[in-house]
Design a protein around this motif. Structure first.
Motif, PDB file in Angstrom:
ATOM      1  N   VAL A 298      -6.816  -2.352  -0.756  1.00 13.57           N
ATOM      2  CA  VAL A 298      -5.385  -2.232  -1.066  1.00 13.57           C
ATOM      3  C   VAL A 298      -5.233  -1.431  -2.350  1.00 13.57           C
ATOM      4  O   VAL A 298      -5.868  -1.719  -3.362  1.00 13.57           O
ATOM      5  CB  VAL A 298      -4.745  -3.628  -1.216  1.00 13.57           C
ATOM      6  N   ALA A 304       0.197  -6.595  -4.294  1.00 15.47           N
ATOM      7  CA  ALA A 304      -0.102  -7.419  -3.123  1.00 15.47           C
ATOM      8  C   ALA A 304      -0.203  -8.892  -3.516  1.00 15.47           C
ATOM      9  O   ALA A 304       0.239  -9.779  -2.774  1.00 15.47           O
ATOM     10  CB  ALA A 304      -1.408  -6.958  -2.468  1.00 15.47           C
ATOM     11  N   ALA A 358      -7.155   1.706   7.938  1.00 13.95           N
ATOM     12  CA  ALA A 358      -5.862   1.026   8.123  1.00 13.95           C
ATOM     13  C   ALA A 358      -6.014  -0.490   8.167  1.00 13.95           C
ATOM     14  O   ALA A 358      -5.018  -1.223   8.053  1.00 13.95           O
ATOM     15  CB  ALA A 358      -5.199   1.517   9.403  1.00 13.95           C
ATOM     16  N   SER A 360      -6.964  -2.296   5.949  1.00 16.47           N
ATOM     17  CA  SER A 360      -6.560  -2.885   4.667  1.00 16.47           C
ATOM     18  C   SER A 360      -5.182  -3.528   4.789  1.00 16.47           C
ATOM     19  O   SER A 360      -4.910  -4.570   4.186  1.00 16.47           O
ATOM     20  CB  SER A 360      -6.548  -1.826   3.566  1.00 16.47           C
ATOM     21  N   TYR A 361      -4.300  -2.907   5.593  1.00 16.59           N
ATOM     22  CA  TYR A 361      -2.971  -3.476   5.804  1.00 16.59           C
ATOM     23  C   TYR A 361      -3.038  -4.745   6.644  1.00 16.59           C
ATOM     24  O   TYR A 361      -2.303  -5.703   6.409  1.00 16.59           O
ATOM     25  CB  TYR A 361      -2.059  -2.447   6.476  1.00 16.59           C
ATOM     26  N   MET A 364      -4.201  -7.512   4.419  1.00 17.36           N
ATOM     27  CA  MET A 364      -3.130  -7.942   3.523  1.00 17.36           C
ATOM     28  C   MET A 364      -2.136  -8.836   4.271  1.00 17.36           C
ATOM     29  O   MET A 364      -1.735  -9.898   3.761  1.00 17.36           O
ATOM     30  CB  MET A 364      -2.409  -6.732   2.941  1.00 17.36           C
TER      31      MET A 364
END
Length: 494
Positions: A298, A304, A358, A360-361, A364
């Motif tokens: 992130v 976050a 992607a 990482s999203y 999160m």
């Protein structure tokens, strides 16, 4: 609000009542604040530890030593809570709720001062000691405030959730920078000073005055101030009935809880419910989410972390509407199951991060979901169920054991997570997923539903289970005796 006001629905909220609730829940605000405050500025504080080490010894701090010091700084908060949780009942009975809160604030003031001055004094030991002392404050406040604001759990839970938003102040642009982080750590003295200033204007708990001190006149006066009514006979009658039940039932010691077959099963359930809260991995998120988000790729991990705090606050409010509409057991299982799924998704996302950026999203969002499901179930529910499993006699000892179990598990997570994360890499949350699955199965098979049931109804289930176990033991003993008789009969024939 002061204990003894479980049924004030429809009553006018007086200024004294509002002041009492606000003043009492400042302790919950501090509890939430000190859980999350150390998260966002982790790297900057670690750099300060290194600078202190260089100043003392002329060389950089070893990586292993830094990890140990930081883990201790995080986890020693739980040691303070663990130690003080056993003193809550004694101090409250001795001094009363209001005076005990005033004395307890001295711990918060000492802890905040030690942490705030640690950089100026070039002493990471002061920060660690301050965390220990503030943990002792939170250990007493977290348990004492629940009875003091009985009937106003929404205010209590909301204040604790608001405290979890501390990472917002930890932004580098605010108080999380190299120069201002000591102010961030020492800011905890402000609610303490405010509470100490307001408590003298709040009445003592009428329940304490009547049930513990037998001061009916003073209890009536407190009831009148809080309700704005001159006639408070109905509320006093409720306390008289509670006192009558308490006088009929002697207090149970901690040792007796485990020796008695009647209390042993609910005590085991209470301990495992507390473990399900802390070993879920939630405080790995609250303590280390900034480093977790960094490893997850992130780009702005602090933001976050703030997002996780906002989710926590929002779902704290959601849980308040659900807890009296859905069963305790149902909500707990929903929370555990949701957290388990999020932990598995988080593991998959972290393991695929190198090949699919992607992810990482996804990681999160799974952390946000993890926090949300915690506040729906394992966050509030264990304390509700523990209080409802025990009658007046054994309840204080049971709450002390439950609190100690909770703080002990909290310490294990705070102290050990960084080491386990380094060892397991992206698969660390599979451990929590397995634990969550175990607690989910245990809750399904062993935890009774307590919402809407009297203690006698809940207790009858345990009596029935104990009777079944006793019958099984008796059958096994009879079968064993019968087998032995058959054996000796055969021997005598031979």
């Amino acid at each position: 609000m002061p204990a003894g006001f479980q049924q004030l629905g429809g009553e006018t909220v007086t200024g004294t009542l509002a002041l009492s609730v606000f003043t009492a829940v400042l302790g919950s605000l501090e509890f939430g604040y000190n859980i999350g405050v150390i998260n966002a500025p982790q790297k900057i504080i670690e750099e300060n530890y290194n600078a202190t080490w260089v100043h003392r010894y002329g060389q950089a701090i070893p990586a292993g030593t830094l990890t140990s010091l930081w883990s201790l700084s995080v986890a020693i908060f739980s040691i303070g809570g663990m130690l003080s949780s056993f003193c809550v009942g004694f101090v409250s009975e001795w001094l009363g709720r209001r005076k005990a809160m005033l004395i307890n604030n001295l711990l918060a003031f000492m802890g905040g001062t030690l942490m705030g001055l640690s950089k100026v004094c070039r002493s990471f030991e002061m920060l660690i000691l301050g965390r220990l002392v503030i943990g002792a404050y939170c250990g007493e406040a977290g348990i004492r405030l629940d009875p003091y604001v009985r009937g106003r759990d929404s205010a209590n839970q909301s204040a604790r959730g608001a405290g979890h938003a501390a990472p917002i102040l930890g932004l580098e642009q605010l108080l999380g920078g190299e120069e201002l982080w000591p102010i961030l750590m020492g800011l905890t003295v402000l609610p303490t000073v405010l509470q100490m200033a307001l408590l003298p204007f709040c009445p003592e708990s009428p329940r304490f005055l009547y049930i513990v001190r037998c001061q009916e006149h003073h209890a009536k006066r407190g009831l009148r101030r809080l309700t704005g009514r001159q006639e408070v006979g109905d509320l006093l009658a409720e306390m008289k009935e509670e006192k009558r039940r308490m006088d009929m039932e002697r207090k149970v010691s901690i040792a007796e809880l485990f020796r008695s077959p009647l209390h042993r099963q609910p005590m085991v359930i209470s301990i495992l419910l507390q473990l399900s809260q802390q070993l879920s991995g939630i405080n790995a998120i609250f303590y280390y989410s900034t480093s977790i988000f960094t490893k997850a790729g992130v780009q702005s991990p602090v933001y976050a972390t703030i997002g996780a705090g906002v989710v926590n606050c929002a779902f704290t409010v959601v849980s308040l509407f659900l807890v009296e509409r859905m069963g305790r057991r149902t909500l707990h299982m929903l929370g555990l199951g949701g957290m388990c799924v999020c932990a598995v998704v988080m593991t998959i996302a972290l393991s695929l991060l190198d090949t699919v950026p992607a992810m990482s999203y996804v990681s999160m969002l799974s952390i946000f979901g993890f926090v949300a499901f915690f506040e729906v179930g394992p966050g509030p529910i264990p304390w509700f169920i523990v209080a409802e499993l025990f009658s007046q006699g054994p309840r204080p000892a049971a709450m002390a054991v439950a609190g100690c179990s909770n703080w002990t598990a909290n310490f294990i997570i705070g102290m050990g997570f960084q080491y386990v994360a380094e060892l397991c890499g992206p698969y660390v949350f599979l451990i929590f997923a397995a634990l969550l699955l175990f607690f989910l199965v245990f809750t399904f098979f062993r935890v009774p539903e307590t919402r809407g049931k009297t203690f006698d109804q809940i207790s009858a289930n345990f009596h029935h289970a104990s009777a079944d176990d006793a019958m099984m033991d008796m059958d096994m003993e009879l079968n064993k005796t019968s087998t032995e008789l058959d054996y000796f009969g055969d021997e005598s024939i031979n």
